[in-house]
Design a protein around this motif. Sequence first.
Motif, PDB file in Angstrom:
ATOM      1  N   PHE A   1       3.655  -3.369 -16.660  1.00 48.91           N
ATOM      2  CA  PHE A   1       3.065  -4.538 -16.005  1.00 48.91           C
ATOM      3  C   PHE A   1       2.730  -4.231 -14.546  1.00 48.91           C
ATOM      4  N   LEU A   2       3.629  -3.528 -13.848  1.00 49.51           N
ATOM      5  CA  LEU A   2       3.407  -3.224 -12.432  1.00 49.51           C
ATOM      6  C   LEU A   2       2.214  -2.293 -12.234  1.00 49.51           C
ATOM      7  N   ALA A   3       2.016  -1.365 -13.161  1.00 58.65           N
ATOM      8  CA  ALA A   3       0.894  -0.434 -13.040  1.00 58.65           C
ATOM      9  C   ALA A   3      -0.429  -1.111 -13.396  1.00 58.65           C
ATOM     10  N   ILE A   4      -0.411  -1.971 -14.382  1.00 56.54           N
ATOM     11  CA  ILE A   4      -1.648  -2.634 -14.807  1.00 56.54           C
ATOM     12  C   ILE A   4      -2.138  -3.616 -13.742  1.00 56.54           C
ATOM     13  N   THR A   5      -1.215  -4.373 -13.144  1.00 58.88           N
ATOM     14  CA  THR A   5      -1.609  -5.386 -12.170  1.00 58.88           C
ATOM     15  C   THR A   5      -1.744  -4.856 -10.748  1.00 58.88           C
ATOM     16  N   ASN A   6      -1.300  -3.592 -10.513  1.00 57.04           N
ATOM     17  CA  ASN A   6      -1.314  -3.020  -9.152  1.00 57.04           C
ATOM     18  C   ASN A   6      -0.586  -3.920  -8.158  1.00 57.04           C
ATOM     19  N   LEU A   7       0.555  -4.426  -8.571  1.00 64.14           N
ATOM     20  CA  LEU A   7       1.311  -5.376  -7.750  1.00 64.14           C
ATOM     21  C   LEU A   7       1.752  -4.758  -6.429  1.00 64.14           C
ATOM     22  N   PHE A   8       2.284  -3.535  -6.473  1.00 65.78           N
ATOM     23  CA  PHE A   8       2.748  -2.904  -5.240  1.00 65.78           C
ATOM     24  C   PHE A   8       1.588  -2.546  -4.314  1.00 65.78           C
ATOM     25  N   LEU A   9       0.436  -2.286  -4.869  1.00 62.85           N
ATOM     26  CA  LEU A   9      -0.742  -2.026  -4.041  1.00 62.85           C
ATOM     27  C   LEU A   9      -1.113  -3.264  -3.236  1.00 62.85           C
ATOM     28  N   HIS A  10      -1.153  -4.409  -3.893  1.00 63.43           N
ATOM     29  CA  HIS A  10      -1.516  -5.650  -3.203  1.00 63.43           C
ATOM     30  C   HIS A  10      -0.462  -6.048  -2.183  1.00 63.43           C
ATOM     31  N   ILE A  11       0.798  -5.952  -2.549  1.00 65.18           N
ATOM     32  CA  ILE A  11       1.870  -6.287  -1.598  1.00 65.18           C
ATOM     33  C   ILE A  11       1.836  -5.332  -0.413  1.00 65.18           C
ATOM     34  N   GLY A  12       1.626  -4.046  -0.685  1.00 67.75           N
ATOM     35  CA  GLY A  12       1.565  -3.057   0.387  1.00 67.75           C
ATOM     36  C   GLY A  12       0.427  -3.303   1.349  1.00 67.75           C
ATOM     37  N   LEU A  13      -0.731  -3.663   0.822  1.00 68.27           N
ATOM     38  CA  LEU A  13      -1.869  -3.960   1.701  1.00 68.27           C
ATOM     39  C   LEU A  13      -1.603  -5.184   2.568  1.00 68.27           C
ATOM     40  N   ILE A  14      -1.028  -6.211   1.989  1.00 64.45           N
ATOM     41  CA  ILE A  14      -0.731  -7.428   2.750  1.00 64.45           C
ATOM     42  C   ILE A  14       0.285  -7.140   3.844  1.00 64.45           C
ATOM     43  N   VAL A  15       1.345  -6.413   3.499  1.00 60.17           N
ATOM     44  CA  VAL A  15       2.387  -6.095   4.485  1.00 60.17           C
ATOM     45  C   VAL A  15       1.819  -5.207   5.594  1.00 60.17           C
ATOM     46  N   ALA A  16       1.017  -4.205   5.245  1.00 58.04           N
ATOM     47  CA  ALA A  16       0.458  -3.304   6.247  1.00 58.04           C
ATOM     48  C   ALA A  16      -0.507  -4.028   7.187  1.00 58.04           C
ATOM     49  N   ILE A  17      -1.379  -4.845   6.637  1.00 62.14           N
ATOM     50  CA  ILE A  17      -2.323  -5.584   7.488  1.00 62.14           C
ATOM     51  C   ILE A  17      -1.587  -6.586   8.366  1.00 62.14           C
ATOM     52  N   PHE A  18      -0.602  -7.280   7.797  1.00 63.38           N
ATOM     53  CA  PHE A  18       0.187  -8.212   8.592  1.00 63.38           C
ATOM     54  C   PHE A  18       0.932  -7.469   9.702  1.00 63.38           C
ATOM     55  N   GLY A  19       1.460  -6.288   9.388  1.00 58.52           N
ATOM     56  CA  GLY A  19       2.167  -5.502  10.392  1.00 58.52           C
ATOM     57  C   GLY A  19       1.258  -5.050  11.519  1.00 58.52           C
ATOM     58  N   LEU A  20       0.040  -4.647  11.181  1.00 52.95           N
ATOM     59  CA  LEU A  20      -0.900  -4.246  12.226  1.00 52.95           C
ATOM     60  C   LEU A  20      -1.298  -5.425  13.104  1.00 52.95           C
ATOM     61  N   MET A  21      -1.522  -6.580  12.502  1.00 53.80           N
ATOM     62  CA  MET A  21      -1.862  -7.766  13.290  1.00 53.80           C
ATOM     63  C   MET A  21      -0.699  -8.193  14.176  1.00 53.80           C
ATOM     64  N   LEU A  22       0.513  -8.111  13.653  1.00 51.39           N
ATOM     65  CA  LEU A  22       1.697  -8.479  14.430  1.00 51.39           C
ATOM     66  C   LEU A  22       1.944  -7.492  15.561  1.00 51.39           C
ATOM     67  N   ALA A  23       1.737  -6.211  15.309  1.00 51.99           N
ATOM     68  CA  ALA A  23       1.918  -5.194  16.357  1.00 51.99           C
ATOM     69  C   ALA A  23       0.899  -5.398  17.472  1.00 51.99           C
ATOM     70  N   TRP A  24      -0.314  -5.783  17.118  1.00 52.73           N
ATOM     71  CA  TRP A  24      -1.338  -6.032  18.122  1.00 52.73           C
ATOM     72  C   TRP A  24      -0.970  -7.237  18.989  1.00 52.73           C
ATOM     73  N   ALA A  25      -0.358  -8.260  18.367  1.00 51.69           N
ATOM     74  CA  ALA A  25       0.001  -9.471  19.111  1.00 51.69           C
ATOM     75  C   ALA A  25       1.232  -9.258  19.982  1.00 51.69           C
ATOM     76  N   LEU A  26       2.151  -8.406  19.538  1.00 55.58           N
ATOM     77  CA  LEU A  26       3.372  -8.187  20.314  1.00 55.58           C
ATOM     78  C   LEU A  26       3.122  -7.101  21.339  1.00 55.58           C
TER      79      LEU A  26
END
Length: 67
Positions: free
Chosen positions: A42-67
């Motif tokens: 299920f995890l490979a078919i839905t690419n769940l970790f890919l989507h979570i990883g992208l969200i976390v990475a983009i959020f981290g970059l936005m947060l680092a820019w703000a801090l």
Amino acid sequence: MISRFLDFLSNYLAHRKGLLPIIGLIFIIINLLLQFFMPGSFLAITNLFLHIGLIVAIFGLMLAWAL
């Protein structure tokens, strides 16, 4: 209680600006490994970790820019 937690989290991440993008990249690498080692799961078919990883990475970059 939530306000204290957000203050603690903000102070913790202010000194570790690259932590969330690195965690996001780790999730993306986990997704890549799942594609090879468990292709029908299920995890490979839905690419769940890919989507979570992208969200976390983009959020981290936005947060680092703000801090």
